[in-house]
Design a protein around this motif. Structure first.
Motif, mmCIF file in Angstrom:
data_model
loop_
_atom_site.group_PDB
_atom_site.id
_atom_site.type_symbol
_atom_site.label_atom_id
_atom_site.label_comp_id
_atom_site.label_asym_id
_atom_site.label_seq_id
_atom_site.Cartn_x
_atom_site.Cartn_y
_atom_site.Cartn_z
ATOM 1 N N GLU A 1 0.872 -1.176 0.000
ATOM 2 C CA GLU A 1 0.000 0.000 0.000
ATOM 3 C C GLU A 1 0.904 1.219 0.000
ATOM 4 O O GLU A 1 1.762 1.358 0.871
ATOM 5 C CB GLU A 1 -0.874 0.042 1.258
ATOM 6 C CG GLU A 1 -1.820 -1.112 1.412
ATOM 7 C CD GLU A 1 -3.169 -0.849 0.769
ATOM 8 O OE1 GLU A 1 -3.502 0.313 0.499
ATOM 9 O OE2 GLU A 1 -3.872 -1.835 0.528
ATOM 10 N N ASP B 1 -7.046 2.443 11.946
ATOM 11 C CA ASP B 1 -8.232 1.818 11.377
ATOM 12 C C ASP B 1 -9.432 2.766 11.358
ATOM 13 O O ASP B 1 -10.246 2.712 10.449
ATOM 14 C CB ASP B 1 -8.587 0.535 12.127
ATOM 15 C CG ASP B 1 -9.668 -0.262 11.439
ATOM 16 O OD1 ASP B 1 -9.603 -0.424 10.200
ATOM 17 O OD2 ASP B 1 -10.597 -0.735 12.127
ATOM 18 N N SER C 1 -7.353 4.117 6.899
ATOM 19 C CA SER C 1 -8.012 2.833 7.187
ATOM 20 C C SER C 1 -7.606 1.730 6.207
ATOM 21 O O SER C 1 -7.468 0.573 6.602
ATOM 22 C CB SER C 1 -9.528 2.995 7.227
ATOM 23 O OG SER C 1 -10.021 3.382 5.960
ATOM 24 N N GLY C 2 -7.414 2.072 4.941
ATOM 25 C CA GLY C 2 -6.964 1.067 3.969
ATOM 26 C C GLY C 2 -5.587 0.534 4.314
ATOM 27 O O GLY C 2 -5.331 -0.671 4.218
ATOM 28 N N LYS D 1 -5.879 -1.772 7.285
ATOM 29 C CA LYS D 1 -6.364 -3.099 6.887
ATOM 30 C C LYS D 1 -5.243 -3.926 6.244
ATOM 31 O O LYS D 1 -5.167 -5.130 6.440
ATOM 32 C CB LYS D 1 -7.557 -2.965 5.964
ATOM 33 C CG LYS D 1 -8.810 -2.527 6.715
ATOM 34 C CD LYS D 1 -9.974 -2.285 5.806
ATOM 35 C CE LYS D 1 -11.215 -1.785 6.518
ATOM 36 N NZ LYS D 1 -11.085 -0.990 7.696
ATOM 37 N N GLY D 2 -4.340 -3.255 5.522
ATOM 38 C CA GLY D 2 -3.177 -3.943 4.974
ATOM 39 C C GLY D 2 -2.249 -4.456 6.061
ATOM 40 O O GLY D 2 -1.699 -5.549 5.960
#
Length: 81
Positions: A29, A62, A68-69, A72-73
């Motif tokens: 990411e 988060d 947030s992405g 999540k990664g």
């Protein structure tokens, strides 16, 4: 220099660019400049005596719309299911 070689994430306060770069590679990411600044500012707001872990970063980011992405990664790649 890493503060704790067993937990390199704990060095994120003193080495934010290198630790965030490592996390971006692991999660695949890419954070933009704005996201990087938000991440660094949020880390600075954590208690100074806290040894930061991946779980701490996940919980911190988060709830952030900008991160947030990325959080999540972290969870997908670095936290046990």
């Amino acid at each position: 220099m890493l503060i704790n070689p067993i937990n390199p994430i704990s060095s994120i306060r003193t080495e934010p660019d290198s630790i965030l770069a490592m996390l971006q590679k692991i999660t695949q990411e890419q954070l933009n400049d704005c996201q990087l600044e938000i991440a660094k500012k949020s880390i600075a707001e954590l208690p100074a005596d806290m040894e930061i872990t991946i779980l701490d970063l996940y919980q911190l980011w988060d709830g952030s719309p900008a991160l947030s992405g990325f959080a999540k990664g972290l969870k997908k790649n670095l936290l046990p299911s």
